[in-house]
Design an enzyme around this catalytic site. Sequence first.
Site, PDB file in Angstrom:
ATOM      1  N   TYR A 196     -11.595   7.442   4.294  1.00  0.00           N
ATOM      2  CA  TYR A 196     -11.736   7.956   3.192  1.00  0.00           C
ATOM      3  C   TYR A 196     -12.618   9.111   2.911  1.00  0.00           C
ATOM      4  CZ  TYR A 196      -9.331   3.557   2.420  1.00  0.00           C
ATOM      5  OH  TYR A 196      -8.560   2.305   2.830  1.00  0.00           O
ATOM      6  N   ASN A 249       0.828  -1.098  -0.048  1.00  0.00           N
ATOM      7  CA  ASN A 249      -0.042  -0.091   0.052  1.00  0.00           C
ATOM      8  C   ASN A 249       0.857   1.224  -0.037  1.00  0.00           C
ATOM      9  OD1 ASN A 249      -2.660  -1.052   0.133  1.00  0.00           O
ATOM     10  ND2 ASN A 249      -2.441  -1.721   1.955  1.00  0.00           N
ATOM     11  N   CYS A 262      -5.375  -7.544  -3.814  1.00  0.00           N
ATOM     12  CA  CYS A 262      -5.864  -7.120  -2.405  1.00  0.00           C
ATOM     13  C   CYS A 262      -6.700  -8.245  -2.095  1.00  0.00           C
ATOM     14  CB  CYS A 262      -6.548  -5.643  -2.598  1.00  0.00           C
ATOM     15  SG  CYS A 262      -6.972  -5.157  -0.976  1.00  0.00           S
ATOM     16  N   HIS A 263      -7.374  -8.249  -1.030  1.00  0.00           N
ATOM     17  CA  HIS A 263      -8.141  -9.245  -0.393  1.00  0.00           C
ATOM     18  C   HIS A 263      -9.341  -8.584  -0.086  1.00  0.00           C
ATOM     19  CE1 HIS A 263      -4.980  -8.885   3.007  1.00  0.00           C
ATOM     20  NE2 HIS A 263      -5.924  -8.088   3.444  1.00  0.00           N
TER      21      HIS A 263
END
Length: 502
Positions: free
Chosen positions: A256, A149, A170-171
Amino acid sequence: MSFKVAFIGAGSIGFTRGLLRDLLAVPEFRQIEVAFTDIDDHNLEMVTELCQRDINENGLSINIQATTDRREALKGARYIFIVVRIGGLEAFEKDIDIPLKYGVDQCVGDTLGPGGIMYGQRGIHAVLEFCKDIREVAEPECLMLNYANPMAMLTWASNKYGGVRTVGLCHGVQGGHRQIAEVFDLKQEEVDIVCAGINHQTWYIQIRHQGRDLTGQLLEAFENHPEYSKTEKVRIDMLRRFGFYSTESNGHLSEYLPWYRKRPEEIKEWIDLGSWINGETGGYLRVCKEGRNWFETDFPNWMKEPAFTYTAGERGQEHGSYIIEGLETGRIYRGHFNVVNQNTIANLPEDAIVEAPGYVDRSGIHMTQTGELPMGPAAVCNVSISVQRLAVEAAVSGDDQLLRQAMMLDPLTGAVCNPQEIWQMTDEMLIAQEIWLPQYGQAIAEAKLRMAEKNPLPTKNYRGAARLQVKTIQEMKENRKAASKNAGEADKSTERPAASKE
């Protein structure tokens, strides 16, 4: 079948050991070459010893090439996993603690926000150095699989400026997929999903079971779930207001956006402290510290425990090994990958890194055209993309004006700070992280002069609205299984405790 796979940042126990297990569970891959490299020779030695023990116990003759010489590890590699944390936990702590002085309360701080932006500045500089080595010594047309990241920023820089074909992995999609199956009381493999968006802000735009569309029933299912109704309040609120569920965890998603962490007195209304991923201040930093401390302390016991078993039944859900399997064997694999958009999602910018469905076979990675993202989710993504683009260009050029503009446009930072505070916070973060930011030499010198000559704006002695203490080794010994699980897994939130009773 023989080819070379290299891991940069192999001292990361969570990713390295699990990804190697997944790769070597493929029967055709029992004779591949494996190389580990890391700047920390102590971590590299421990992880190599553990992984080599796994290999030997599975009866394979592979000998890991472990070296702090990155170019030597990359020489002749066909696939390269990036699992680094540039600056380690020392820099990560600054990503969390300095913004708190200005009231910016982050849960993770590795994707957006002041922490994610600065993590990107460190990471992009390093990854472009990796790319230079890869171009010069790796196998031509090699593929870089980026797990580091901020996913979108690093993958963006690698493709645009690094000259290395890069896919971000990504998971998050798999994690939300499990939740969706659970709220409908179905098995995960019975639920078909389509996601589209950007990493950590990808949206489940279609959910089907046996041909029946369940997308419109999702809000009611989550609102009625006894656990998720308490632990996923931000995700459920976004589902209620924007119509679609986000892949990202409650705590991650909350940082975010400008609405959920802007007022300290309101943060606890949106989060839950049963698990760090639900919104704890600096929660990921805490569990990473605990994981590092535990692995260092408990390593001799890890060597006494049963080795990983390289079988299909023990293989994880991380995309990396399945992509390599598809490319090498021709077996078709479907997943969600982070790539340069190029009209994959019609109403997101062409140059952005998007996360969307794709297929892999012997002929390559093929992205499907998913059309337009619904207008609301697209608007949320576009705000983040603007920040990412500025941050990428700043990191490549060392232009601190672009860096400051990225900070100003960051949704949470802009909701909490005024322009003067953002400028000073950026100065502080640049100065504190100088050793990892050589591209900002001139800007850091000027920042030091400003901080010395002017009366700095007052800041807060603020630990955050929901900060927990790092557990001591003694406390972790009380639940050794949980401590080892935290230290050993890439996804540190697969199994979450029940909601807190506070």
